[in-house]
Design a protein around this motif. Structure first.
Motif, mmCIF file in Angstrom:
data_model
loop_
_atom_site.group_PDB
_atom_site.id
_atom_site.type_symbol
_atom_site.label_atom_id
_atom_site.label_comp_id
_atom_site.label_asym_id
_atom_site.label_seq_id
_atom_site.Cartn_x
_atom_site.Cartn_y
_atom_site.Cartn_z
ATOM 1 N N ILE A 163 0.855 -1.256 -0.094
ATOM 2 C CA ILE A 163 -0.010 0.147 0.083
ATOM 3 C C ILE A 163 0.807 1.252 -0.002
ATOM 4 C CG2 ILE A 163 -1.937 1.161 1.561
ATOM 5 C CD1 ILE A 163 -2.351 -1.513 2.682
ATOM 6 N N LYS A 164 0.744 2.210 -0.938
ATOM 7 C CA LYS A 164 1.202 3.327 -1.000
ATOM 8 C C LYS A 164 0.014 4.503 -0.907
ATOM 9 C CE LYS A 164 5.706 1.991 -1.846
ATOM 10 N NZ LYS A 164 6.659 2.072 -0.665
ATOM 11 N N SER A 165 0.476 5.587 -0.644
ATOM 12 C CA SER A 165 -0.420 6.713 -0.811
ATOM 13 C C SER A 165 -0.083 8.080 -1.225
ATOM 14 C CB SER A 165 -0.911 6.913 0.758
ATOM 15 O OG SER A 165 -0.080 7.638 1.725
ATOM 16 N N VAL A 166 -0.778 8.900 -1.809
ATOM 17 C CA VAL A 166 -0.819 10.012 -2.122
ATOM 18 C C VAL A 166 -1.967 10.976 -1.714
ATOM 19 C CG1 VAL A 166 -1.873 9.631 -4.481
ATOM 20 C CG2 VAL A 166 -0.214 11.462 -4.436
ATOM 21 N N SER A 167 -1.494 12.198 -1.344
ATOM 22 C CA SER A 167 -2.729 13.117 -0.645
ATOM 23 C C SER A 167 -3.066 14.350 -1.680
ATOM 24 C CB SER A 167 -2.275 13.474 0.752
ATOM 25 O OG SER A 167 -2.127 12.363 1.366
ATOM 26 N N PHE A 168 -3.841 15.034 -1.735
ATOM 27 C CA PHE A 168 -3.986 16.301 -2.181
ATOM 28 C C PHE A 168 -3.179 17.300 -1.188
ATOM 29 C CE2 PHE A 168 -8.377 16.659 -4.502
ATOM 30 C CZ PHE A 168 -7.947 15.672 -5.197
ATOM 31 N N ARG A 169 -2.470 18.047 -1.880
ATOM 32 C CA ARG A 169 -1.423 18.999 -1.136
ATOM 33 C C ARG A 169 -2.108 19.699 -0.165
ATOM 34 N NH1 ARG A 169 0.821 21.723 -5.285
ATOM 35 N NH2 ARG A 169 2.314 20.040 -5.699
ATOM 36 N N LYS A 170 -3.459 20.236 -0.515
ATOM 37 C CA LYS A 170 -4.475 20.779 0.456
ATOM 38 C C LYS A 170 -5.665 20.018 0.609
ATOM 39 C CE LYS A 170 -6.348 25.286 1.872
ATOM 40 N NZ LYS A 170 -6.684 26.703 1.412
ATOM 41 N N PRO A 171 -5.808 19.057 1.313
ATOM 42 C CA PRO A 171 -7.120 18.310 1.339
ATOM 43 C C PRO A 171 -8.044 19.105 1.733
ATOM 44 C CG PRO A 171 -5.492 17.447 2.990
ATOM 45 C CD PRO A 171 -5.055 18.659 2.574
ATOM 46 N N ILE A 172 -9.257 18.743 1.156
ATOM 47 C CA ILE A 172 -10.463 19.759 1.012
ATOM 48 C C ILE A 172 -11.790 19.007 1.479
ATOM 49 C CG2 ILE A 172 -9.718 21.041 -1.060
ATOM 50 C CD1 ILE A 172 -11.884 19.468 -2.793
ATOM 51 N N ASP A 173 -12.549 19.979 1.902
ATOM 52 C CA ASP A 173 -14.030 19.225 2.534
ATOM 53 C C ASP A 173 -14.771 18.942 1.013
ATOM 54 O OD1 ASP A 173 -17.034 19.428 3.020
ATOM 55 O OD2 ASP A 173 -16.074 19.851 5.127
ATOM 56 N N SER A 174 -15.483 17.878 1.190
ATOM 57 C CA SER A 174 -16.225 17.618 0.075
ATOM 58 C C SER A 174 -17.219 18.493 -0.533
ATOM 59 C CB SER A 174 -16.713 16.182 0.117
ATOM 60 O OG SER A 174 -17.840 15.973 0.966
ATOM 61 N N SER A 175 -17.677 19.218 0.390
ATOM 62 C CA SER A 175 -18.523 20.313 -0.123
ATOM 63 C C SER A 175 -18.016 21.233 -1.085
ATOM 64 C CB SER A 175 -19.272 20.969 1.209
ATOM 65 O OG SER A 175 -19.654 20.274 2.204
ATOM 66 N N ASN A 176 -16.726 21.411 -1.159
ATOM 67 C CA ASN A 176 -15.799 22.278 -1.922
ATOM 68 C C ASN A 176 -15.386 21.423 -3.200
ATOM 69 O OD1 ASN A 176 -15.935 25.018 -0.434
ATOM 70 N ND2 ASN A 176 -14.447 23.783 0.651
ATOM 71 N N MET A 177 -15.855 20.140 -3.440
ATOM 72 C CA MET A 177 -15.472 19.404 -4.852
ATOM 73 C C MET A 177 -16.194 20.152 -5.747
ATOM 74 S SD MET A 177 -13.791 16.601 -5.061
ATOM 75 C CE MET A 177 -12.741 15.736 -3.693
ATOM 76 N N ASN A 178 -15.164 20.064 -7.097
ATOM 77 C CA ASN A 178 -15.547 20.633 -8.317
ATOM 78 C C ASN A 178 -14.987 19.873 -9.480
ATOM 79 O OD1 ASN A 178 -12.816 21.910 -8.636
ATOM 80 N ND2 ASN A 178 -13.759 23.400 -7.602
ATOM 81 N N ILE A 179 -15.228 20.262 -10.654
ATOM 82 C CA ILE A 179 -14.735 19.362 -11.849
ATOM 83 C C ILE A 179 -13.126 19.315 -11.916
ATOM 84 C CG2 ILE A 179 -14.485 19.697 -14.270
ATOM 85 C CD1 ILE A 179 -17.248 20.488 -14.643
ATOM 86 N N THR A 180 -12.338 20.752 -11.351
ATOM 87 C CA THR A 180 -11.107 20.671 -11.321
ATOM 88 C C THR A 180 -10.609 19.485 -10.453
ATOM 89 O OG1 THR A 180 -11.134 23.135 -11.315
ATOM 90 C CG2 THR A 180 -9.179 22.036 -10.774
ATOM 91 N N HIS A 181 -10.978 19.120 -9.147
ATOM 92 C CA HIS A 181 -10.730 18.109 -8.404
ATOM 93 C C HIS A 181 -10.904 16.615 -8.918
ATOM 94 C CE1 HIS A 181 -11.620 21.386 -5.401
ATOM 95 N NE2 HIS A 181 -10.388 21.421 -5.255
ATOM 96 N N TRP A 182 -11.967 16.559 -9.606
ATOM 97 C CA TRP A 182 -12.246 15.293 -10.312
ATOM 98 C C TRP A 182 -11.402 15.101 -11.292
ATOM 99 C CZ3 TRP A 182 -17.923 16.563 -11.708
ATOM 100 C CH2 TRP A 182 -19.077 16.439 -10.266
ATOM 101 N N VAL A 183 -10.761 15.965 -12.182
ATOM 102 C CA VAL A 183 -9.882 15.822 -13.259
ATOM 103 C C VAL A 183 -8.454 15.367 -12.407
ATOM 104 C CG1 VAL A 183 -8.322 17.081 -14.757
ATOM 105 C CG2 VAL A 183 -10.819 17.418 -14.771
#
Length: 342
Positions: free
Chosen positions: A49-69
């Motif tokens: 198991i390896k992991s990668v994180s968003f540099r700045k984790p976000i609350d899912s209420s702020n999810m948008n197309i940019t994050h999906w991409v």
């Protein structure tokens, strides 16, 4: 010696990646490189198991197309190095994000499992450990060196669902998601039972292609008794609007008042795609079954059948972004692309 299955964890944000500082009571993101410290049980899994994180984790209420991409691009970049992917995501918009990824990841032949939790990983009564451990176990499942799951799924509280069939139904219970129009793909109890007959079968051997163009010039209009012309007109006349999900009553029924049908008809003549989706959590649109949906059928409103609103809106974004022609748009939307409708 059997080769270890390689799994990549992608942390986007959300409760599952939080631990509580017991001195202050404040929740904070933890370092996924120290995952075994928080969940030593992971060492028992026969996978790497390896992991990668968003540099700045976000609350899912702020999810948008940019994050999906961004999520899709991580999977694309690491696709040949790993056998499966687990996306850790806040539960509030998980059904939207996982539905979007199901369309964006064309010709997917490996598991992508979304999961999250209602309580932080360090909480005494957390659901995070079970959700994460079983999601990794599912993503690592192989049969004759090939993945058992080859689609985008959502795992929560002992059940694995097809992602684009899910909706969040509860903000407080551990059983936060439901898939009312399609049975579970797997169930976790004393044994992990995979319902093979419910899995999406991959057709062809084309390589993964990631569709990164998603068009968000879409809207959702939920009908309610007493809705007025000005509200409906303001939505249909929004600048650059391309498509609208019309959330209707029951089996696809709507008011038959002249003003409403004229507004819908005018919107269609203006080139706006209108998709009929039921407000009900379960069941299907059956246009023409009642007089109250017959007019919509005659106007060539797109039949959403038993698709969820989450899958419908992301499918619209995907098809609009793919540049599907107006001539074939209705027939393609009404066709199941990733098992999102029956």
């Amino acid at each position: 010696m059997k080769k270890k299955t390689k799994i990549l964890l992608i942390y986007t944000g959300g409760t599952i990646g939080m631990v509580k500082d017991y001195k202050t009571g404040v929740l904070k993101s933890f370092d996924f490189k120290k995952l075994l410290t928080h969940i030593p049980e992971l060492a028992q899994l026969a996978c790497s198991i390896k992991s990668v994180s968003f540099r700045k984790p976000i609350d899912s209420s702020n999810m948008n197309i940019t994050h999906w991409v961004r999520i899709a691009s991580i999977i694309e970049k690491q696709y040949d190095r790993y056998d499966g992917f687990v996306v850790l995501h806040g539960s509030d918009t998980m059904s939207y994000s996982s539905s979007a990824l199901s369309f964006m990841l064309e010709h997917l032949s490996k598991p992508v499992v979304f999961t999250g939790s209602q309580l932080p990983i360090g909480d005494l009564r957390t659901d995070a450990k079970e959700n994460l451990i079983t999601s990794i176990q599912i993503a690592a499942l192989q049969q004759r060196t090939k993945p058992v799951i080859t689609e985008v799924c959502l795992y929560f509280e002992y059940k694995l669902y097809r992602a684009n069939r899910t909706t969040k139904i509860n903000a407080e219970h551990f059983e936060a998601f439901a898939s009312l129009n399609y049975p579970a793909l797997a169930e976790s109890g004393v044994h992990l039972k995979v319902n093979q007959e419910n899995l999406l079968r991959r057709k062809g051997r084309k390589p993964l292609f990631v569709q990164k163009q998603m068009d968000n010039r879409v809207a959702i209009l939920k009908l309610f008794p007493g809705i007025n012309k000005e509200i409906v007109r303001s939505i249909f006349s929004a600048t650059n609007l391309k498509a609208v999900i019309l959330e209707t009553y029951g089996a696809g029924n709507a008011t038959t008042e002249d003003w409403f049908l004229k507004e819908v008809g005018q919107a269609i003549r203006n080139g706006i795609y209108i998709v009929n989706v039921t407000q009900c959590s379960g069941g299907s649109v059956i246009m023409g079954q009642y007089e109250t949906s017959e007019a919509l059928q005659k106007m060539q409103v797109i039949n959403g059948k038993d698709i969820t609103t989450e899958a419908a809106i992301t499918k619209l974004m995907y098809l609009l972004g793919s540049g599907v022609s107006s001539k074939s748009f209705k027939s393609i939307f009404e066709t199941s692309l990733r098992g999102e409708m029956t």
